[in-house]
Write an enzyme that holds these catalytic residues in place. Structure first.
Site, mmCIF file in Angstrom:
data_model
loop_
_atom_site.group_PDB
_atom_site.id
_atom_site.type_symbol
_atom_site.label_atom_id
_atom_site.label_comp_id
_atom_site.label_asym_id
_atom_site.label_seq_id
_atom_site.Cartn_x
_atom_site.Cartn_y
_atom_site.Cartn_z
ATOM 1 N N CYS A 163 8.857 5.563 20.372
ATOM 2 C CA CYS A 163 10.074 6.062 21.016
ATOM 3 C C CYS A 163 11.273 5.311 20.481
ATOM 4 O O CYS A 163 12.037 4.718 21.212
ATOM 5 C CB CYS A 163 9.995 5.981 22.521
ATOM 6 S SG CYS A 163 9.673 4.344 23.099
ATOM 7 N N HIS A 174 -0.757 -7.999 3.299
ATOM 8 C CA HIS A 174 -0.318 -8.530 4.595
ATOM 9 C C HIS A 174 -1.174 -8.081 5.774
ATOM 10 O O HIS A 174 -0.990 -8.547 6.898
ATOM 11 C CB HIS A 174 1.169 -8.232 4.841
ATOM 12 C CG HIS A 174 1.525 -6.839 5.216
ATOM 13 N ND1 HIS A 174 1.846 -6.489 6.499
ATOM 14 C CD2 HIS A 174 1.644 -5.718 4.476
ATOM 15 C CE1 HIS A 174 2.156 -5.192 6.526
ATOM 16 N NE2 HIS A 174 2.043 -4.701 5.312
ATOM 17 N N ALA A 184 0.814 -1.212 0.000
ATOM 18 C CA ALA A 184 0.000 0.000 0.000
ATOM 19 C C ALA A 184 0.852 1.268 0.000
ATOM 20 O O ALA A 184 0.404 2.309 -0.475
ATOM 21 C CB ALA A 184 -0.943 -0.002 1.186
HETATM 22 C C1 LIG Z 1 -3.500 2.755 6.773
HETATM 23 C C2 LIG Z 1 -2.253 2.193 6.166
HETATM 24 N N1 LIG Z 1 -1.872 2.615 4.953
HETATM 25 C C3 LIG Z 1 -0.768 2.158 4.365
HETATM 26 C C4 LIG Z 1 0.024 1.213 4.970
HETATM 27 C C5 LIG Z 1 1.251 0.727 4.271
HETATM 28 O O1 LIG Z 1 1.042 -0.595 3.805
HETATM 29 P P1 LIG Z 1 2.234 -1.495 3.277
HETATM 30 O O2 LIG Z 1 2.833 -2.135 4.490
HETATM 31 O O3 LIG Z 1 1.571 -2.514 2.378
HETATM 32 O O4 LIG Z 1 3.177 -0.643 2.530
HETATM 33 C C6 LIG Z 1 -0.324 0.761 6.253
HETATM 34 C C7 LIG Z 1 0.513 -0.196 6.994
HETATM 35 O O5 LIG Z 1 1.601 0.034 7.396
HETATM 36 C C8 LIG Z 1 -1.507 1.257 6.862
HETATM 37 O O6 LIG Z 1 -1.894 0.855 8.079
#
Ligand SMILES: Cc1ncc(COP(=O)(O)O)c(C=O)c1O
Length: 426
Positions: free
Chosen positions: A356, A231, A102
């Site tokens: 942190c 994932h 994402a």
């Molecule tokens: C709301 C949201 N957007 C984007 C991401 C990024 O996803 P990815 O780990 O597939 O790059 C995450 C997770 O880290 C997420 O929780």
């Protein structure tokens, strides 16, 4: 369409499927307990078994057009594309572009739209987006784009009218997440979509946490671009997708990775066939089993919340109890540093609202945007429930937290800001 489902499979015999089911990590009465499913999820054994043949017997490159190995890989990718499209109600499989996750999908959506225009414009987002959206908007701002970051209320919800008021004649894109990864607040995407569509502005939705957990359909909600990640839904890491609307309106993007022209030229690079197959299978499982699972997870979450809130003083819920992911609970414990608490709960995997990783704890931008005060901010813990959690684990976790919060409060060491356990909020 549903042929990857447990026991009915094109890719999976009954015996294979049972063997994998037996491998599913049962954490009942077994430690550690994983309650961090917003960060990532274990690969569902059924997903893994669907993927395995594509590492070895069916290892072809989906772009190889001249032999059976390539055709087989391509067919598997196209099937996964159908299953992902179906999960979000996309009209055509051609609207799904596979990516590495994402983060890449968010980059492709925002930079792709901005660069395709060939001129700068205005974009609107919210203060509680994931860093992979906020950092991209900052990058675009450094390239001359005007960016408006709309705030949220104390429960983390954005007002659709505030988005509407932020739109100008120069607005080209609005980006709002479906559900927040820290507090689980679900945004009114349908209402926002009505407004953006009426004004002829594109709407991008980061649906990573909310897909399959709350009602969502790209057509019903007038969504033009939508980011997904395998994932977070029982699929493998390193695979995701961007939905790109092809009609009413047709969204035009500039690719961010050029090369072999895969994914209709929008995302070059050899496709991760096993990963994509796993993503398709995970999407299929979520689509078919999600409703029941969500009910079960909400029940577990409510049980955990009830015990903590009723047996401890000074516990507050962060987020929107009416519009919240069924698997999310975010709590603050008065006079207790979440990091100090997590240090004492090393057998339970959780995240805190203060990152942190450096010497000074960095409070969560989400909780800050919700106007949560410094004390509550440092005392916030995120519980993310998933497929493998059960009642026994929830009871164990509740009892341990109650015990350690009491210990910390009575020992006067409740605010140990020096803890070095990172929040890992994803
Ligand atoms: C709301 C949201 N957007 C984007 C991401 C990024 O996803 P990815 O780990 O597939 O790059 C995450 C997770 O880290 C997420 O929780």
């Amino acid at each position: 369409m549903r042929s990857w489902r447990h026991g009915s499979a094109a890719y999976l015999t009954g015996a294979e499927s049972s063997a994998f089911e037996a491998r599913r990590p049962r954490m009942t009465a077994k430690l550690p307990i994983y309650l961090d499913h917003h960060a990532t999820t274990p690969v569902d054994p059924r997903v893994l078994s669907a993927m395995l043949p594509y590492f070895f017997e069916k290892f072809g490159n989906a772009s190889s057009r001249s032999h059976q190995f390539g055709w087989e890989a391509e067919a598997a990718v196209e099937k996964a594309r159908e299953l992902v499209a179906e999960l979000i109600g996309a009209t055509s499989t051609r609207e799904i572009v596979f990516t590495s996750g994402a983060t890449e999908a968010n980059n492709l959506a925002l930079k792709g739209v901005a660069e395709q225009l060939g001129e700068t414009g205005h974009l609107v987002t919210t203060a509680v987006e994931h860093r992979s959206v906020l950092d991209v908007t900052e990058r675009l701002s450094s390239r001359g784009w005007e960016v408006t970051v709309v705030g949220v209320d104390r429960r983390g919800r954005v007002d659709p009218d505030a988005i509407d008021r932020a739109l100008t004649d120069r607005t080209r894109l609005v980006s709002v997440m479906l559900a927040n990864n820290e507090v689980g607040t679900i945004q009114p995407i349908g209402q926002i979509g009505k407004r953006t569509r009426a004004r002829g502005v594109l709407l991008h939705v980061d649906a990573v946490q909310g897909v399959g957990r709350t009602g969502f359909d790209v057509n019903d909600f007038n969504v033009d671009l939508c980011s997904l990640s395998a994932h977070k839904i029982g699929g493998p890491k390193g695979v995701g997708a961007l939905y790109v609307r092809r009609s009413n309106p047709r969204v035009r993007l500039l690719s961010q990775i050029d090369g072999g022209g895969q994914e209709r030229g929008l995302r070059s690079g050899t496709l991760d066939v096993p990963g994509i197959v796993g993503f398709g299978c995970a999407a299929d499982l979520l689509g078919s089993e999600g409703a029941g699972e969500n009910q079960r997870l909400a029940g577990l979450r409510d049980r955990l919340e009830h015990r903590l809130v009723s047996e401890l003083d000074g516990v507050s819920i962060n987020g929107d109890v009416e519009h919240r992911l069924p698997n999310n609970l975010n709590l603050s414990f008065d006079d207790v540093s979440a990091n100090a608490l997590m240090l004492r709960l090393s057998e339970i995997a959780l995240s805190s609202g203060s990152a942190c990783s450096s010497a000074t704890p960095e409070p969560s931008h989400v909780l800050k945007a919700m106007g949560i005060g410094a004390d509550r901010l440092l005392g916030s813990l995120r519980f993310g429930l998933g497929r493998d959690n059960d009642e026994e684990q929830v009871e164990y976790v509740a009892s341990r937290i109650i015990e350690e919060v009491r210990n910390l409060r009575s020992s006067g060491r409740a605010t140990d800001a020096g803890s070095r356990r990172s929040s890992g909020l994803e």
